[in-house]
Design an enzyme around this catalytic site. Structure first.
Site, short mmCIF file in Angstrom:
data_model
loop_
_atom_site.label_atom_id
_atom_site.label_comp_id
_atom_site.label_asym_id
_atom_site.label_seq_id
_atom_site.Cartn_x
_atom_site.Cartn_y
_atom_site.Cartn_z
N LYS A 11 0.79 -1.23 0.18
CA LYS A 11 -0.04 0.03 0.16
C LYS A 11 0.92 1.36 0.01
O LYS A 11 2.04 1.22 0.30
CB LYS A 11 -1.10 -0.02 0.93
CG LYS A 11 -0.18 0.13 2.47
CD LYS A 11 0.26 1.31 3.08
CE LYS A 11 0.90 1.18 4.45
NZ LYS A 11 1.80 2.31 4.87
N PRO A 94 9.85 -4.68 -0.20
CA PRO A 94 10.90 -4.37 0.76
C PRO A 94 10.51 -4.18 2.41
O PRO A 94 9.44 -3.60 2.66
CB PRO A 94 11.45 -2.89 0.55
CG PRO A 94 11.05 -2.80 -0.89
CD PRO A 94 9.71 -3.44 -1.15
N GLY A 101 4.57 -4.23 4.12
CA GLY A 101 4.66 -5.41 3.77
C GLY A 101 4.09 -6.53 4.74
O GLY A 101 3.42 -7.40 4.38
N ALA A 104 0.56 -6.43 5.06
CA ALA A 104 -0.02 -7.03 3.75
C ALA A 104 -0.20 -8.62 3.71
O ALA A 104 -1.20 -9.24 3.53
CB ALA A 104 0.70 -6.60 2.25
N ASP A 136 -2.47 -0.88 9.79
CA ASP A 136 -2.66 -1.09 8.35
C ASP A 136 -3.31 -2.47 7.76
O ASP A 136 -3.83 -2.52 6.65
CB ASP A 136 -1.44 -1.09 7.52
CG ASP A 136 -0.47 0.19 7.68
OD1 ASP A 136 -1.42 1.16 7.88
OD2 ASP A 136 0.70 0.12 7.65
#
Length: 290
Positions: A11, A94, A101, A104, A136
């Protein structure tokens, strides 16, 4: 074993405001999330009683602390299923750059388990589990390409997807601790934090409108300590980016381009690794096999 595969797409924060600190110790935020193509490849297998995780491409720490593993445990605790699971992650996003990351991956695991579950959770139940894992994770558990989020990220308004845009990510040769970034920001503020913005949804209906609301509260305090951030932003704007700023608490800086940029020219002038990707109009579905 049953198997589910999904790409855990990263994102960007098109806008990020840090609001009041709550009694829980967490800060409320207000942000506009957009998904990009760049993603980790996640495979989840259920069956047996063992619980494992294996990652390639990056060192993401012990299983007990890994957010994807925690997501699977949280799902099992909330639903009573599954007893065992095996998670495989091929890391492409990364680590520690503000691209979400780990979150996600956690969202992908929740989506995968819900796709395999004999009694899937309703969406609000799944997002409730996600909300216990980080600000997130709820957004990254949805299939929304674009959303406005506030609170701890658990309160969301899904927005209509926008046309695909080219994205240039620049990864400086240093990371930023999220805790340190919050501390730097707190040191610059008076006792009264900013109030939430009153946004008209028509102001969020296109890339031009979103560019007018772009901004990241962490950016000034991070750039004060790392002037490379400002240099990268300036280079991306000179290359034609309509939006150029940090994502999350950094250190990744991104540029949004309507037309394909001259990546070679950007690489010559920015202090960091360049990754090229795009925003998306749809988020990849979960593929399940029995």
């Amino acid at each position: 074993m049953s198997v589910a595969r999904v790409t855990a797409q990263a994102k960007l924060n098109l806008g990020l405001r840090v609001l009041a600190r709550e009694a829980s110790g967490y800060h409320a935020i207000e942000t506009i999330f957009v998904r990009i193509e760049l993603g980790d490849r996640v495979t989840v297998r259920t069956g047996g009683r063992e619980r494992s995780i294996h990652c390639t491409g990056a060192n993401v720490g012990p299983a007990a602390d890994n957010l994807a593993h925690r997501a699977a445990r949280a799902y099992a605790n909330a639903t009573g299923w599954p007893d065992g699971f095996a998670i495989e992650i091929d890391k492409v996003i990364p680590v520690g750059g503000g691209l979400g990351g780990g979150s996600a991956d956690a969202g992908a695991v929740l989506r995968a388990l819900n796709g395999l579950a004999p009694r899937p959770c309703a969406e609000h139940e799944l997002l409730g589990i996600a909300g216990t894992l980080g600000s997130d994770v709820p957004y990254l558990t949805t299939a929304a390409p674009l959303a406005l989020a506030w609170g701890r990220g658990e309160r969301m308004l899904v927005l209509p997807p926008l046309p695909t845009r080219h994205v240039v990510l620049v990864l400086p040769h240093f990371g930023i601790s999220t805790a340190a970034a919050y501390g730097w920001l707190a040191a610059t503020r008076a006792e009264t934090p900013p109030a939430p913005a009153l946004l008209d949804l028509e102001q969020l209906g296109g890339w031009k409108e979103l560019a007018a609301h772009a901004g990241n509260d962490f950016e000034p305090v991070v750039a004060e300590r790392h002037p490379e951030i400002r240099a990268i932003i300036d280079a991306l704007r000179c290359a034609g980016a309509s939006i150029a700023q940090m994502t999350g608490s950094g250190s990744t800086v991104y540029g949004i381009f309507a037309d394909a940029p001259d990546v070679a020219s950007i690489e010559r002038v920015v202090p960091g690794r360049v990754v090229v990707t795009r925003t998306v109009e749809t988020v990849g579905a979960v593929s399940c096999e029995s």
